[in-house]
Design a protein around this motif. Sequence first.
Motif, PDB file in Angstrom:
ATOM      1  N   LEU A 272       0.823  -1.045  -0.144  1.00  0.00           N
ATOM      2  CA  LEU A 272       0.113  -0.027  -0.102  1.00  0.00           C
ATOM      3  C   LEU A 272       0.759   1.259   0.128  1.00  0.00           C
ATOM      4  O   LEU A 272       0.652   2.150  -0.694  1.00  0.00           O
ATOM      5  CB  LEU A 272      -0.973   0.048   1.263  1.00  0.00           C
ATOM      6  N   LYS A 279      -4.584   4.451  -7.949  1.00  0.00           N
ATOM      7  CA  LYS A 279      -5.568   3.734  -7.576  1.00  0.00           C
ATOM      8  C   LYS A 279      -5.818   2.679  -8.814  1.00  0.00           C
ATOM      9  O   LYS A 279      -6.269   2.800 -10.047  1.00  0.00           O
ATOM     10  CB  LYS A 279      -7.095   4.632  -7.877  1.00  0.00           C
ATOM     11  N   LYS A 300      -9.260  -3.884   9.065  1.00  0.00           N
ATOM     12  CA  LYS A 300      -8.629  -2.738   9.654  1.00  0.00           C
ATOM     13  C   LYS A 300      -8.893  -2.618  11.081  1.00  0.00           C
ATOM     14  O   LYS A 300      -8.192  -2.076  11.795  1.00  0.00           O
ATOM     15  CB  LYS A 300      -9.163  -1.582   8.756  1.00  0.00           C
ATOM     16  N   GLU A 307      -4.352   1.672   7.714  1.00  0.00           N
ATOM     17  CA  GLU A 307      -4.686   1.364   6.512  1.00  0.00           C
ATOM     18  C   GLU A 307      -5.828   0.324   6.230  1.00  0.00           C
ATOM     19  O   GLU A 307      -6.187  -0.258   7.176  1.00  0.00           O
ATOM     20  CB  GLU A 307      -3.495   0.700   5.592  1.00  0.00           C
ATOM     21  N   ASP A 308      -6.294  -0.027   4.914  1.00  0.00           N
ATOM     22  CA  ASP A 308      -7.603  -0.909   5.004  1.00  0.00           C
ATOM     23  C   ASP A 308      -6.725  -2.311   5.073  1.00  0.00           C
ATOM     24  O   ASP A 308      -5.534  -2.300   5.026  1.00  0.00           O
ATOM     25  CB  ASP A 308      -8.075  -0.985   3.494  1.00  0.00           C
ATOM     26  N   ASP A 312     -11.000  -5.585   3.720  1.00  0.00           N
ATOM     27  CA  ASP A 312     -11.717  -4.474   3.487  1.00  0.00           C
ATOM     28  C   ASP A 312     -11.689  -3.899   2.113  1.00  0.00           C
ATOM     29  O   ASP A 312     -12.752  -3.413   1.368  1.00  0.00           O
ATOM     30  CB  ASP A 312     -11.361  -3.235   4.300  1.00  0.00           C
ATOM     31  N   ARG A 313     -10.821  -4.324   1.236  1.00  0.00           N
ATOM     32  CA  ARG A 313     -10.616  -4.066   0.063  1.00  0.00           C
ATOM     33  C   ARG A 313     -11.512  -4.843  -1.021  1.00  0.00           C
ATOM     34  O   ARG A 313     -11.680  -4.673  -2.106  1.00  0.00           O
ATOM     35  CB  ARG A 313      -9.315  -4.074  -0.727  1.00  0.00           C
ATOM     36  N   LYS A 314     -12.121  -5.989  -0.451  1.00  0.00           N
ATOM     37  CA  LYS A 314     -12.971  -6.934  -1.008  1.00  0.00           C
ATOM     38  C   LYS A 314     -12.327  -7.589  -2.132  1.00  0.00           C
ATOM     39  O   LYS A 314     -12.794  -8.020  -3.258  1.00  0.00           O
ATOM     40  CB  LYS A 314     -14.314  -6.258  -1.537  1.00  0.00           C
ATOM     41  N   VAL A 315     -11.111  -7.874  -1.941  1.00  0.00           N
ATOM     42  CA  VAL A 315     -10.238  -8.295  -3.214  1.00  0.00           C
ATOM     43  C   VAL A 315     -10.316  -9.934  -3.265  1.00  0.00           C
ATOM     44  O   VAL A 315     -10.823 -10.437  -2.252  1.00  0.00           O
ATOM     45  CB  VAL A 315      -8.744  -8.003  -3.007  1.00  0.00           C
TER      46      VAL A 315
END
Lengths: 437, 465
Positions: A272, A279, A300, A307-308, A312-315
Amino acid sequence: MLRPQTFLLGALLATPALAGGPLAIRVGRAETVGKGVIENAVILVEDGKIVTIGEDLPVERGIPILDRPDWVVMPGLVSCYTRIGLDSEGGEDVSPDVKVTTEIYPGSRDLRKVVEYGVTTLGVYPAGNGIPGLAAAIRPRGDTLAELLLRDETYLKIVMRSDAPSKKRVRDAFKKADEHDEKVKKAREKWEKDKKGGAKKDEKPEEKKMAQGEGDEPSAAATQDAKADDKKSDGFVPPAPDAKSRAFVALRQGRLKALPTFASASDWLHWLDALGKEKIGFDVRLVLNQDSDLFYVFDKKTYDLEEDGIGDRKVHAIVEPLLTFTPNTRRVRNLPQELAKAGAKVCFTPRSDDLANYKAWLAHVGELVGAGLARDTALRALTLNPAEMLGVGDRVGSLEKGKDANMVFVDGDPFQPATRIQAVMLDGRFVFGEVDL
Amino acid sequence: MIRLQSLTRLALAAAFAALPLRAQEGGQEGSTGGGEEAAQAPTDDSDARWFAIQGGDIYTGTGAVLRGATLLAKNGRIHAIGYDLDVPPEAKTLDARGYRLYPGLVAISSQGLLGNASGDFRDTIDPFHFRMVLGLATGITTTGVGSSVVKLKRFSVKDAVINERVFSTFAWSNNNPRGKSELRDKFAAAARYQREYREWQRKVKEQKDLPEPSKRGIDNNVLAVLNGDTTAKFSTNDRDELLGVARLAQEYGFRPVVEGCQEGWTIADELGRAGVRAVVTPRARRTKDERQVFDGGSSIENAAILHRAGVPVAITPATEGVDLGGLVGRDIMHLPLEPGFAVRGGLPERAALESITLQPARYLGVSHRVGSLEVGKDCDVIVTDGDVLHYKTFVQWAVVDGKVVYDKEKELFFAHIRPRPEAEAPRKIDAGETPPKPEAEDGEGEGEKKDDAGGDERRGDDEPK
């Protein structure tokens, strides 16, 4: 819902089964993944696609029926991060222009073999430790590369570790993309100036030629890049990016996803940090080892990160089915389960790229299910999630109307160790198993 | 009772009094500057991150002790220390009643606390590594690593490095007389260059074409020391060598940091006059060179004598790493035990605390941010169950930048040793919704009672309850 008969009408001409003609399969239970579980399911397959699937559907006379009430069917397995069937080694290079397709050999024995273990889609990546290049989605059977290839340039593999060279590689690559952006800007200025300067319309095709000449690959890909750059569609054709910056320009434009690999929690934070304000779309590959500390960055909230977290980033998060320990203890952790709970879309890959681990893949996932991983999550992590990760989720990964007829037939719960694969169907053909109609 | 709060209130009032005045001025000039400022003030506070440690005995590290007081942090910096503070209701709080607060310890040097990091720590720090947890369990919140200064900012890779290129290391050894004379020459040359350069700077204003003095042959590190850009570090224990370093420092006007310094006690006055700063290990031993006429060898009084002679003393354990083989009890995890041996030799307790907080922070050039609990400094605090120098004391919580990064009960390593009494753990702290006055009285009463009960420095965990 439409009545199945209406579908069957067109298929009435009795073409020989197993050769593209219609075939109805009746099984005890279907794990569709997309649409839940269907008991006493009937699946109609024609021309390599699933025409319909439902509970106890009536089958038109004349259509051959494969009746296996003690079988369970599930979508063909998708191994989205693998080098099975590939041989070469890579160094610590930055080669975002390398495509794995150049090294795929359709006649590979391993590719033929994995089908027997239920794998019908593979995501293969180029070898290497820096930024080794672009992966592709393939099916494991076919005589030519074109037959194998489902989708090229599915993701850009990036090996990310907590060290200065890893971060520098990423930052430098984006700097290269900056240079390209600058080039596009200048070209546009020049173009606009020329346009204003007089009706020099004949200059436009000239520039187009030049733009294509600049790229190393004046192929469909290059023109696609050029088009994507051109948002206003006012006739301006921007110069195509050169081979080294092409992938990162595509990342920025959202046409390509990155796949950084992490081995420890700090790798995520350094990734990150290296991205900074960029982005880009990315999924992650998490290397689980026995004392993995990756759980620190799953979300997080738990550790109050700045940071996320990954979830949280739904990856999509690619992991091997492995139970690990809390570091410095013998306390077992089910990291894939924690990852799913944190919001990540788990994708399983076999524990390693050898055939033995492919053979035991379902059983290994079964171990995690036994240790608390939700069954639905486990099934999805073997099929639909990796298919979506590869960008072929509209074609494979679940048993749904209109999707490719890739199916695995087992004689019980797929996660029970005693369960055996009875048959495998790939694109509507039985490629494994003895099936008499 | 010291009411710091009234002080901060006064300062706030002064600030607000000044604000409208400036706004008026802005208005007269027709600019929007004043308006912007007024608009900024409230938004500044609304997304502030508040954190309060309440009810503990605050050892500020500068000599003061505030019993049963509150430390309030805003955005990771200490906002106020004192009694009856207005703690915003949204503040995260930590109930430290019955515990002590100390400034986070500063290790002048350590190894491995940042994980397997090397090179540029910004790109390699591992804020999840178990050795970082062990460092925090020791009470260390800031450490020198090589020539950098890094905070043990757990769960984050950002803003951990707070100073770089702190030290330039030089050798001064009796075994290498040539090296000594070469270093002396380097200092002489750099000092000459410095004089020439300053003169040139003065003259060039009038004579534009005056050539800049040549830097050829000038040692950059030595020049940086003379310019005050870096600190010269020597490592020696020998009396003669210490004297040599002191003389060199005196001659060229810089304040070296000297590691070891075991025979410093024999010439403490000389070192004090020369402005030498010492890093000592009280438990290190050295036998006297019997060929020497003078005093020599190590002394348990070393730190105390140096301190009395005006030599700043920082203390470091025998090994810099987390070492579980060979030197158990003398590795970096026992940093706070080491000054205890200096206290045994006569070092005042305040100087002993400073030797692992403020002094190393000064040597490392970060004393404006860490090393003591003062308003404006980073909120790097350790909460302990007793005197930080006592062998029985455990760090219960460690706070870095106003965030709890270590909780003894939640980490693997020491949770099972004398766990915190259950009754004290889950108490709810009133964050200021109810009128503060009666509660403040309650708090004080309780605090006093506790003080009486625990007459000795330790609160009795092993006393029957």
